[in-house]
Design a protein around this motif. Structure first.
Motif, PDB file in Angstrom:
ATOM      1  N   MET A  24    -145.448 -18.344  86.010  1.00  0.00           N
ATOM      2  CA  MET A  24    -144.309 -17.482  85.784  1.00  0.00           C
ATOM      3  C   MET A  24    -142.967 -18.320  85.901  1.00  0.00           C
ATOM      4  O   MET A  24    -142.354 -17.879  85.014  1.00  0.00           O
ATOM      5  N   SER A  25    -142.893 -19.421  86.639  1.00  0.00           N
ATOM      6  CA  SER A  25    -141.797 -20.232  86.455  1.00  0.00           C
ATOM      7  C   SER A  25    -141.852 -20.950  84.968  1.00  0.00           C
ATOM      8  O   SER A  25    -140.617 -21.081  84.652  1.00  0.00           O
ATOM      9  N   LEU A 192    -154.208 -24.193  78.507  1.00  0.00           N
ATOM     10  CA  LEU A 192    -155.404 -23.368  77.951  1.00  0.00           C
ATOM     11  C   LEU A 192    -155.180 -22.160  78.584  1.00  0.00           C
ATOM     12  O   LEU A 192    -154.455 -21.623  79.276  1.00  0.00           O
ATOM     13  N   SER A 193    -155.798 -21.084  77.798  1.00  0.00           N
ATOM     14  CA  SER A 193    -155.812 -19.710  77.799  1.00  0.00           C
ATOM     15  C   SER A 193    -156.709 -19.418  79.291  1.00  0.00           C
ATOM     16  O   SER A 193    -157.446 -20.152  79.667  1.00  0.00           O
ATOM     17  N   ASP A 194    -156.308 -18.486  79.920  1.00  0.00           N
ATOM     18  CA  ASP A 194    -157.145 -17.866  81.106  1.00  0.00           C
ATOM     19  C   ASP A 194    -158.544 -17.838  80.634  1.00  0.00           C
ATOM     20  O   ASP A 194    -159.461 -18.242  81.714  1.00  0.00           O
ATOM     21  N   THR A 195    -158.996 -17.195  79.636  1.00  0.00           N
ATOM     22  CA  THR A 195    -160.477 -17.060  79.544  1.00  0.00           C
ATOM     23  C   THR A 195    -161.019 -18.600  79.410  1.00  0.00           C
ATOM     24  O   THR A 195    -162.149 -18.704  79.833  1.00  0.00           O
ATOM     25  N   ALA A 196    -160.239 -19.432  78.579  1.00  0.00           N
ATOM     26  CA  ALA A 196    -160.984 -20.830  78.580  1.00  0.00           C
ATOM     27  C   ALA A 196    -160.960 -21.459  79.944  1.00  0.00           C
ATOM     28  O   ALA A 196    -161.831 -22.387  80.053  1.00  0.00           O
ATOM     29  N   LYS A 197    -160.022 -21.167  80.650  1.00  0.00           N
ATOM     30  CA  LYS A 197    -160.024 -21.812  81.942  1.00  0.00           C
ATOM     31  C   LYS A 197    -161.201 -21.280  82.871  1.00  0.00           C
ATOM     32  O   LYS A 197    -161.941 -22.100  83.391  1.00  0.00           O
ATOM     33  N   TRP A 255    -160.712 -25.626  96.157  1.00  0.00           N
ATOM     34  CA  TRP A 255    -159.555 -26.045  95.358  1.00  0.00           C
ATOM     35  C   TRP A 255    -158.974 -24.679  94.517  1.00  0.00           C
ATOM     36  O   TRP A 255    -157.887 -24.704  94.385  1.00  0.00           O
ATOM     37  N   ILE A 256    -160.107 -23.812  94.201  1.00  0.00           N
ATOM     38  CA  ILE A 256    -159.705 -22.694  93.745  1.00  0.00           C
ATOM     39  C   ILE A 256    -158.776 -21.764  94.207  1.00  0.00           C
ATOM     40  O   ILE A 256    -157.776 -21.281  94.181  1.00  0.00           O
ATOM     41  N   ILE A 263    -151.595 -21.889  90.994  1.00  0.00           N
ATOM     42  CA  ILE A 263    -151.007 -22.367  89.565  1.00  0.00           C
ATOM     43  C   ILE A 263    -151.013 -21.405  88.420  1.00  0.00           C
ATOM     44  O   ILE A 263    -150.409 -20.885  87.617  1.00  0.00           O
ATOM     45  N   SER A 264    -152.239 -20.691  88.556  1.00  0.00           N
ATOM     46  CA  SER A 264    -152.901 -19.793  87.341  1.00  0.00           C
ATOM     47  C   SER A 264    -153.594 -18.523  88.163  1.00  0.00           C
ATOM     48  O   SER A 264    -154.922 -18.528  88.034  1.00  0.00           O
TER      49      SER A 264
END
Length: 276
Positions: A24-25, A192-197, A255-256, A263-264
């Motif tokens: 968002m930032s 990276l996109s959310d799907t790729a992550k 970590w998640i 972060i995402s």
């Protein structure tokens, strides 16, 4: 180019997680940048910085990998090989460095003997073939091979130790390049996109802590123990593969929860949806 805008290069690496998600930032920062009249010049400068960062990171990674490997092979070939061979062959009376080698050698010799008897029974070999001499030749071949394997295990320990020292020395000396590499990795992951992550997260967890991972860890542990000449203790291997993946999975989930969720968060949501 070498010394300019290092602060900007390290900006991503030094960012800290806060209450507002970083995605968002960055969206607000991008919107603010679009309203800036000097945005074109800044974008051109950022493009140059990104290009320099990519090239510097690739060179640094190659340097980190190639230099220790070259030193490992050179030290093993020209220094350790003649030195260890001389000491091992002259002062060592035992051929085997551990019981695992001895068991493998005896099993191989036994299979060879059974093969000879089988070939005699089916008529592939004549009855007058001297099996004892064939067994002696095979035993000598096995002894030479395992003697070299024992000496190579000692060489591997010393050569790998030298390589680790060189690797750590490079990291300590080249802190600036390491900071650039860290920033490059962080930026590459965040872009990276959310799907790729989510795909990479699932791939990583399935490989290292998934259902079939114990078989892979067993092969890796056997290879490592054999590389360093350590006994291939089955109990130790089974204890390792029953505890280490669990610890790794716990650290990964933490970590998640602790970092990636801030972060995402959209990537975490995508990960949970894909994993269901």
């Amino acid at each position: 180019m070498k010394y300019w805008n290092l602060k900007k290069i390290n900006q991503i690496a030094l960012e800290k997680t806060g209450i507002i998600p970083r995605s968002m930032s960055r969206l607000f920062s991008q919107f603010k940048q679009n309203l800036n009249p000097n945005s074109e010049l800044e974008m051109l400068e950022e493009l140059k910085v990104s290009r320099y960062q990519t090239l510097a990171s690739i060179k640094y990674v190659l340097f980190l990998l190639i230099i220790p490997l070259i030193i490992n092979q050179l030290s093993k070939t020209f220094i350790l090989d003649p030195f260890i061979n001389s000491i091992w062959n002259n002062n060592q009376s035992d051929l085997f460095i551990n019981e695992s080698q001895e068991e493998r050698a005896f099993a191989e010799l036994q299979r060879f003997e059974e093969k000879l008897h089988f070939e005699v029974l089916i008529g592939k070999l004549d009855d007058h073939v001297n099996i004892t001499n064939r067994m002696k030749d095979k035993a000598l071949e096995i002894a030479i091979r395992y003697n070299n394997e024992s000496a190579n295990a000692i060489k591997n320990i010393l050569a790998d130790f030298i390589s680790i020292i060189i690797f750590l020395s490079i990291l300590i000396i080249s802190k600036r390049q390491f900071s650039i590499l860290k920033s490059f990795i962080n930026q590459s992951i965040y872009e990276l996109s959310d799907t790729a992550k989510a795909f990479l997260i699932i791939l990583f967890t399935d490989i290292f802590v998934g259902f079939h991972s114990p078989h892979g860890w067993e092969i890796i542990m056997e290879a490592i123990l054999r590389h360093f000449g350590l006994p291939e203790n089955r109990d130790f291997i089974f204890i390792f593969i029953s505890t280490f993946p669990v610890v790794l999975d716990t650290v990964f989930k933490y970590w998640i929860f602790r970092y990636l969720n801030k972060i995402s968060p959209s990537a975490v949501a995508t990960y949970h949806n894909m994993n269901e």
